[in-house]
Design a protein around this motif. Structure first.
Motif, PDB file in Angstrom:
ATOM      1  N   ARG A  92      -0.394   0.535  -9.460  1.00 24.49           N
ATOM      2  CA  ARG A  92      -0.011  -0.871  -9.311  1.00 24.49           C
ATOM      3  C   ARG A  92       1.356  -1.172  -9.918  1.00 24.49           C
ATOM      4  O   ARG A  92       1.706  -2.340 -10.084  1.00 24.49           O
ATOM      5  N   TRP A  93       2.133  -0.147 -10.228  1.00 24.64           N
ATOM      6  CA  TRP A  93       3.399  -0.355 -10.948  1.00 24.64           C
ATOM      7  C   TRP A  93       4.328  -1.309 -10.209  1.00 24.64           C
ATOM      8  O   TRP A  93       5.001  -2.145 -10.825  1.00 24.64           O
ATOM      9  N   ASP A 124       3.604  -3.738  -8.189  1.00 21.31           N
ATOM     10  CA  ASP A 124       3.069  -5.066  -7.868  1.00 21.31           C
ATOM     11  C   ASP A 124       3.886  -6.198  -8.491  1.00 21.31           C
ATOM     12  O   ASP A 124       4.308  -7.128  -7.779  1.00 21.31           O
ATOM     13  N   ASP A 136       1.590   4.259 -12.646  1.00 16.30           N
ATOM     14  CA  ASP A 136       0.351   3.593 -12.301  1.00 16.30           C
ATOM     15  C   ASP A 136       0.426   3.125 -10.844  1.00 16.30           C
ATOM     16  O   ASP A 136       1.497   2.691 -10.376  1.00 16.30           O
ATOM     17  N   LYS A 178       0.833  -1.213   0.000  1.00 22.29           N
ATOM     18  CA  LYS A 178       0.000   0.000   0.000  1.00 22.29           C
ATOM     19  C   LYS A 178       0.863   1.256   0.000  1.00 22.29           C
ATOM     20  O   LYS A 178       0.551   2.239  -0.687  1.00 22.29           O
ATOM     21  N   SER A 226       2.254   1.725  -3.417  1.00 27.56           N
ATOM     22  CA  SER A 226       1.224   2.212  -4.337  1.00 27.56           C
ATOM     23  C   SER A 226       1.123   3.735  -4.266  1.00 27.56           C
ATOM     24  O   SER A 226       1.019   4.418  -5.299  1.00 27.56           O
TER      25      SER A 226
END
Length: 311
Positions: free
Chosen positions: A155-156, A158, A153, A141, A144
């Motif tokens: 979620r880059w 992830d 982004d 988190k 993010s």
């Protein structure tokens, strides 16, 4: 000792402006303080109890869980083993590492050995497996929010941290005696990983090096996480997000006779992640400092040799 005036942010209540606020805190200090992080307090309390119980075991029992040649990746690392880069005195600490378990068939298994667990402490494996998972979720988190602030982004990160080589460290700094000489609990250093999430900094001693060259005390409110940038994120962002030098100084007065415990979670990239400086962080006035490429594991092994955990 002056206090670092780091704002306390909420991972839950400040969602709308969290990226901008966390980005500002990291650019100013390399550190952020975060409450409402979602890690269960009952689990944390149990983890502290088990941490104290393990380090209270006899030295010869703890040393059963030291694995030579593994760089401290799993299990126990004895007192005065790690040394800050460039320091002459080894740190006044001992620690235990819990990592991510991956299947033996995984291409990452060679860089991520299986965990070992102390048979003397009931519930140790279950407690720290769950705590690792909750740290992992909180760290994702935070990343993010960092990604959003950098113009990426949300979620880059992830895929970059999926099955990442993250480590939960249980730290014990024993009482400090006059025999310590010039050694301190943790010499001035920067962390290796992407970000570090730390529980236990309420006990005095953690200090960061301000941009003006003064040491500043870090004092989070009860239950809050201290989060700091590591060298991997500094490299990835071309130093837009700085990895700030910090240390744990020795206590004075009657506190010198007390142990100090803390739990940092070192959030790492996948071992096979290949560094490529983010284009958002390259400008005419900030040229790419790292045109060469290197994997996260190669970088980690190089740094472990520098701090005395590998030869």
């Amino acid at each position: 000792m002056d206090l670092a005036e780091i704002p306390v942010l909420s991972l839950d209540a400040d969602k709308a402006d969290l990226p901008a606020r966390i980005g500002e805190s990291f650019r100013s200090f390399g550190f952020a303080l975060i409450r409402d992080h979602g890690i269960d307090q009952t689990l944390i309390d149990r983890a502290w109890e088990l941490t104290e119980a393990f380090f209270a075991l006899p030295v010869e029992v703890k040393r059963k869980y030291f694995i030579a040649g593994q760089g401290g990746a799993r299990g126990y690392t004895p007192f005065r083993t790690e040394v800050a880069k460039g320091a002459s005195e080894k740190d006044l600490k001992e620690f235990w590492h819990v990592g991510r378990d991956v299947p033996a068939s995984s291409p990452l298994a060679a860089s991520m050995p299986p965990n070992i667990w102390p048979e003397e402490i009931a519930g140790f494996r279950e407690t720290f497996t769950e705590l690792f998972a909750q740290f992992d979720e909180a760290g994702a988190k935070v990343l993010s929010a960092i990604a959003t602030d950098l113009g990426l982004d949300a979620r880059w990160f992830d895929p970059a941290i999926e099955d990442g080589n993250s480590v939960l460290r249980l730290l014990h700094y024993p009482p400090v005696s006059d025999a310590a000489g010039g050694a301190i609990r943790a010499g001035a250093h920067e962390d290796i990983n992407l970000i570090t999430l730390l529980l236990g900094a309420q006990e005095a001693g953690l200090e960061l090096l301000g941009k003006d060259g003064r040491w500043l005390s870090v004092a989070p409110p009860e239950g809050a996480l201290v989060v700091n940038i590591g060298d991997m994120l500094q490299r990835l962002t071309n130093h837009v997000l700085p990895s700030t030098t910090h240390r744990v100084r020795n206590p004075s007065g009657d506190r010198a006779s007390h142990s100090r415990y803390s739990m940092p979670f070192f959030l790492h990239l996948r071992s096979d992640f290949r560094f490529k400086t983010l284009r958002q962080c390259i400008t005419d006035t900030r040229p790419d400092r790292y045109p060469e490429t290197i994997t996260a594991d190669d970088y980690l092994q190089e740094r472990l040799r520098e701090i005395g955990l590998k030869r």
